[in-house]
Design a protein around this motif. Sequence first.
Motif, short mmCIF file in Angstrom:
data_model
loop_
_atom_site.label_atom_id
_atom_site.label_comp_id
_atom_site.label_asym_id
_atom_site.label_seq_id
_atom_site.Cartn_x
_atom_site.Cartn_y
_atom_site.Cartn_z
N THR A 1 70.28 23.75 59.64
CA THR A 1 69.80 24.23 60.93
C THR A 1 68.27 24.17 60.99
O THR A 1 67.70 23.77 62.01
CB THR A 1 70.30 25.66 61.20
N GLY A 2 67.62 24.55 59.90
CA GLY A 2 66.16 24.47 59.85
C GLY A 2 65.66 23.05 59.99
O GLY A 2 64.68 22.78 60.69
N LEU B 1 67.25 20.68 61.53
CA LEU B 1 67.54 20.28 62.90
C LEU B 1 66.45 20.76 63.85
O LEU B 1 65.99 20.01 64.72
CB LEU B 1 68.90 20.82 63.34
N ILE B 2 66.00 21.98 63.68
CA ILE B 2 64.90 22.50 64.50
C ILE B 2 63.64 21.66 64.28
O ILE B 2 62.95 21.28 65.23
CB ILE B 2 64.65 23.98 64.20
N GLY B 3 63.36 21.34 63.03
CA GLY B 3 62.22 20.49 62.73
C GLY B 3 62.35 19.11 63.34
O GLY B 3 61.37 18.53 63.81
N VAL C 1 64.00 18.32 66.08
CA VAL C 1 63.76 18.45 67.53
C VAL C 1 62.26 18.50 67.80
O VAL C 1 61.75 17.82 68.70
CB VAL C 1 64.48 19.69 68.10
N LEU C 2 61.53 19.28 67.00
CA LEU C 2 60.07 19.36 67.20
C LEU C 2 59.41 18.02 66.92
O LEU C 2 58.49 17.62 67.65
CB LEU C 2 59.48 20.44 66.29
N ILE D 1 58.63 22.66 58.47
CA ILE D 1 60.04 22.37 58.16
C ILE D 1 60.52 23.31 57.06
O ILE D 1 61.63 23.85 57.14
CB ILE D 1 60.21 20.90 57.73
N PHE E 1 61.17 26.70 58.60
CA PHE E 1 62.41 26.71 59.36
C PHE E 1 63.62 26.76 58.44
O PHE E 1 64.59 27.49 58.69
CB PHE E 1 62.52 25.48 60.26
N GLN E 2 63.58 26.01 57.35
CA GLN E 2 64.70 26.00 56.41
C GLN E 2 64.84 27.35 55.71
O GLN E 2 65.96 27.84 55.53
CB GLN E 2 64.52 24.89 55.37
N GLY F 1 66.25 29.84 58.22
CA GLY F 1 67.67 29.53 58.42
C GLY F 1 68.50 29.92 57.22
O GLY F 1 69.59 30.49 57.36
#
Length: 131
Positions: A71-72, A74-76, A78-79, A111, A114-115, A118
Motif C-alpha cells: 500500500t505504501g 502504491l501511494i508512492g 500515485v505521487l 516512499i 509511506f511503507q 502502511g
Amino acid sequence: MVGLVLLLGFVGGLGSGFLSERPGSAGFWTTVIFTCVVMAGVLGVSFWWWRRLDEAAREAHKWAWYWGGSTGMLIGLVLMIMLTTRPADIVIPAPLGETPADLVGAGMLAILLFQLVGYGLAWAWWWLGRR
C-alpha cells in the motif's frame, strides 16, 4: 536487541557522516564499505531476532510487510505519476532540495515513510483482528 540496533544505527550514521567529509574517491569508497559493514551487522541482528519469533508474530510481520508495504508503494507510485505527468501544476517545497540528487533522496525517503506507516497500520490491524 532494540538497543543493539539503535547503537549500530548511531555508529553507522555518525561514521558515515564523518567519512563522507573525506575528499576524493578514497573517502567515497571508505564510506561505502563502512556503511555496508554496518548494514550487514543490522541484517545479522535481524536474522537473529526473526529466528526467535513465535509463529503468530512472524505471520503478523509477514502480513504487515505484504499489505502495508504494498500500500505504501502504491501511494508512492500515485505521487510519482502525478509528479511526472503534471509537473507544471506541482510546486515542490524548497526543503526537499533543488538538485536532482536531493529530489531523488527525498522521493526515496517519502516512499520509505509511506511503507513504514502502511506496515505499522497493517501490523496493528492484524493483531487487533485476532484479539
